[in-house]
Design an enzyme around this catalytic site. Structure first.
Site, PDB file in Angstrom:
ATOM      1  N   GLU A 491       0.831  -1.209   0.000  1.00 16.82           N
ATOM      2  CA  GLU A 491       0.000   0.000   0.000  1.00 16.82           C
ATOM      3  C   GLU A 491       0.863   1.256   0.000  1.00 16.82           C
ATOM      4  O   GLU A 491       0.504   2.268  -0.597  1.00 16.82           O
ATOM      5  CB  GLU A 491      -0.963   0.009   1.195  1.00 16.82           C
ATOM      6  CG  GLU A 491      -1.970  -1.140   1.211  1.00 16.82           C
ATOM      7  CD  GLU A 491      -2.740  -1.321  -0.099  1.00 16.82           C
ATOM      8  OE1 GLU A 491      -2.917  -0.328  -0.837  1.00 16.82           O
ATOM      9  OE2 GLU A 491      -3.134  -2.467  -0.400  1.00 16.82           O
ATOM     10  N   HIS A 497       3.093   6.264  -5.547  1.00 19.56           N
ATOM     11  CA  HIS A 497       2.560   6.567  -6.880  1.00 19.56           C
ATOM     12  C   HIS A 497       1.706   7.839  -6.822  1.00 19.56           C
ATOM     13  O   HIS A 497       1.771   8.693  -7.702  1.00 19.56           O
ATOM     14  CB  HIS A 497       1.718   5.371  -7.344  1.00 19.56           C
ATOM     15  CG  HIS A 497       1.501   5.277  -8.824  1.00 19.56           C
ATOM     16  ND1 HIS A 497       0.692   4.328  -9.376  1.00 19.56           N
ATOM     17  CD2 HIS A 497       1.974   5.999  -9.863  1.00 19.56           C
ATOM     18  CE1 HIS A 497       0.680   4.465 -10.705  1.00 19.56           C
ATOM     19  NE2 HIS A 497       1.453   5.477 -11.022  1.00 19.56           N
TER      20      HIS A 497
HETATM   21 ZN   LIG Z   1      -2.713  -2.886  -4.722  1.00 21.07          ZN
END
Ligand SMILES: [Zn+2]
Length: 698
Positions: A491, A497
């Protein structure tokens, strides 16, 4: 997993010229540090009026764009729509993130009231004929506009959004489509709510100490605390929350109790009562077929997959089958090993699904002198989290510092400021790691604010990581299982990201990429978690502070392929089930259980393994955005195994490789085709070998 709002087409933040209205904090930009949601001021009664007002404001903006007397241009049409709906984004981001992590009956009621309104609003925009004509006109001229690649991508995506959402249909068919969308918006919500209620409903109450046989001390303490919280002091309560159930399945010597909790878990949504999901899920599947047909696709999977790297259902099936055969063979071998263990113990029963965790632990101990509880003391949550942060610092030069004084929605939540090496603000990361009844199961990343650029300036994102990890018990801090450690890294990878995104438009930024590409940044982080060199930095005994001994690190390395037959098979079976549900070519009434059995029978799933998600609680595909997309994890594993090889070749923290990964994958979001981005990073397309090797299936 990552959660993304799928309600809005494309669109967000623009300067708001509307004044404050009363006390409702959503009516103006948040006046808080970093523009975070003012959780201390937001009340449940603010949401409904905020949604109504936000939709009204957005409608006004859209009408102005559609009715403009000026000739359509990229700026006055495509970019204008992208920048519209600022208030709607503000309230939606907070509401849906909160509905996952901190919900209540009242919030779920509001969600059900709001869902059809949002569905209608989205359709009003995408089926606005005048607006579509303008977008189409710009799109027809796209080659002559001298657009940057990012703008070109936004234009393409905008045009596709309209077409894929019915802009080309006649009025009658559009009305039909609206009806389907509205029903789906409510049903998918209901599906998830029922699972949440099921997760909280069951409890295994133990009254006799003897029934705790085999359980590790921390599991017993946690169960005693759970009992106390539920007004049953002196007893022990185990629940379907993973940190409670998994240790029970691994260590309880009471076979009939393992069976009881396991069956409660796999029968969620399948108890023929008010929380039953069977009818809802088959209706969802049927409505999706109807929608696909309306839009000119053979199946829902065809509709979904054209937007993914995989492109077609055939390609997905072909890929799954390549991994399925060796995985199933391996799983059968694992069954045989456990059966021998059962017989050696002098029992005469056949291994059942609820025995798997228990005997897997025993075989692991016998073969590798390793079990989960030997590792747990080294995985204190705080150290693991810091370990993940440190990896990112070494790779990208960024720093993490806890901030106080920003509003939070729950005392378990912690907030970190992320900065560049030179001190420049990157974004905020909220972490919310412990289970509670108001939080849905699993782990995910979400955004309270997406990254984008406004007037040329970077707007910093506000990202959240949610999990359901083991809590502190008694005077022992939160100690994680290995599975929880990798989930935390996973996560966090999605988080990076979102945080390191550097795009102009929020609808292309961060995790706004194809489903089978989005798991690359998350899964690649799991690789660092298990590297001996990295393990030694964060895996420290919670009492002594001693780093994990070399011998234990070596045992983990040796056991790395252990149980991979099971893990791969139970996962792949769910991928097949997802694909089967979504390659239905005709909308016909089905018995979901018969359908599921046929689907799993076809691939030859063995009775000792239950598919990772049975249909009635397969929230990824019936409640969230992973329909015809659950295969994404293993698809992206080809990418992440290949991408991590680049680091193995050059060095785990090789700055140049890291900077390429940051630039072409993390910062680029959805501004280009995923394979193009990948090749820019790696120089060539990935090969499947890395995946098979890693899982020991080659
Ligand atoms: Zn994922």
């Amino acid at each position: 997993m990552r959660r993304r709002l799928l309600l809005m087409v494309f669109g967000v933040m623009a300067l708001s010229f509307y004044g404050a209205q009363g006390e409702n904090p959503f009516f103006q930009e948040f006046d808080t540090p970093y523009g975070v949601p003012p959780f201390d001021k937001i009340k449940l009664e603010h949401y409904a009026p905020a949604f109504d007002e936000a939709i009204k404001r957005h409608d006004v903006e859209i009408v102005a764009i559609a009715e403009s007397p000026d000739a359509p241009t990229f700026e006055n049409t495509v970019e204008a729509v992208e920048r519209s709906g600022e208030m709607l984004t503000r309230v939606s981001n907070v509401f849906f993130a909160q509905n996952s992590a901190f919900t209540s009956d009242e919030m779920q009621r509001i969600a059900k009231e709001v869902a059809p309104k949002l569905s209608k609003h989205g359709d009003d925009i995408l089926m606005n004929g005048k607006l579509f004509l303008r977008v189409k006109a710009v799109h027809q001229n796209k080659d002559g506009l001298g657009l940057t690649p990012e703008r070109r991508k936004l234009l393409d995506e905008a045009y596709k959004s309209f077409v894929r959402n019915g802009a080309n249909l006649d009025k009658e068919k559009q009305a039909e489509l609206r009806g389907i969308n509205e029903q789906l918006s409510v049903m998918t919500l209901k599906f998830g709510e029922n699972i949440l209620k099921e997760n909280n409903r069951f409890e295994l109450v133990i009254e006799n100490k003897e029934d705790l046989a085999g359980l590790p001390e921390n599991a017993v303490t946690a169960a005693a605390e759970a009992a106390k919280e539920r007004g049953q002091e002196g007893k022990w309560v185990f629940t379907l929350h993973k940190p409670s159930m998994i240790p029970f399945l691994q260590y309880s010597g009471r076979r009939e109790l393992r069976e009881k909790i396991f069956k409660a878990y796999i029968n969620r949504g399948d108890n023929n009562d008010e929380l039953d999901n069977k009818k809802t899920l088959s209706e969802i599947a049927m409505l999706r077929v109807e929608r696909a047909h309306l839009l000119g696709y053979k199946t829902h999977a065809d509709y979904v997959l054209e937007e993914n790297m995989a492109k077609t259902p055939d390609k997905v099936y072909e890929f799954l089958e390549r991994v399925w055969k060796p995985a199933l063979e391996r799983a059968k071998g694992e069954v045989a090993e456990m059966q021998r263990m059962i017989e050696a113990e002098g029992h005469d029963f056949k291994l059942a699904a609820w025995d798997w965790w228990y005997y897997a632990e025993k075989v692991k101990k016998a073969k590798y002198d390793l079990n989960e509880e030997m590792l747990r003391p080294y995985f204190e949550l705080e150290n693991v989290r810091q370990g993940a942060f440190d990896v990112a610092s070494k790779l990208y030069g960024i720093t993490f510092e806890e901030v106080s004084g920003v509003p939070k929605y729950h005392e378990d939540v912690r907030v970190f400021e992320v900065k560049e090496a030179d001190g420049e603000h990157v974004g905020l990361l909220y972490v919310d790691y412990f289970p509670r009844e108001s939080k849905r199961g699993g782990a995910w990343m979400g955004a309270y604010k997406d990254q984008m650029k406004k007037d040329g300036k970077r707007v910093a994102p506000v990202i959240v990581n949610c999990g359901n990890f083991s809590k502190p018990t008694g005077d022992v801090p939160a100690l994680l299982s290995w599975d929880e450690v990798t989930t935390l890294f996973h996560e966090f990878g999605h988080g990076l990201h979102g945080l390191l995104s550097n795009c102009t438009y929020s609808s292309l930024s961060g995790t706004s990429v194809a489903t089978d590409f989005v798991e690359l940044p998350s899964q690649i982080m799991e690789n660092w978690a298990s590297e001996p060199e990295v393990l030694k930095t964060y895996a420290k005994h919670y009492r002594t502070g001693e780093p994990m001994p070399d011998a234990l690190v070596e045992k983990i390395r040796k056991a790395r392929h252990f149980n991979q037959g099971f893990a791969t098979t139970e996962y792949l079976a769910a991928c097949f089930l997802d694909m089967d549900w979504h390659t239905l070519a005709e909308p016909r009434a089905l018995d979901p259980i018969e359908f599921e059995n046929a689907s799993l029978g076809k691939i030859g799933l063995i009775p000792e393994i239950v598919v990772r998600y049975r249909s009635p609680y397969f929230n990824h595909i019936f409640g969230n955005g992973y329909s015809a997309g659950y295969y994404s994890y293993i698809w992206a594993e080809v990418l992440d195994a290949d991408a991590f090889e680049a680091f193995k070749e050059k060095g785990l923290y090789d700055r140049e490789t890291a900077m390429r990964f940051r630039e072409y994958i993390l910062a680029a979001g959805g501004t280009d085709d995923p394979m193009t981005l990948y090749k820019k990073f790696r120089g060539s397309e990935p090969k499947i070998d890395g995946l098979l090797e890693r899982r020991g299936l080659k």
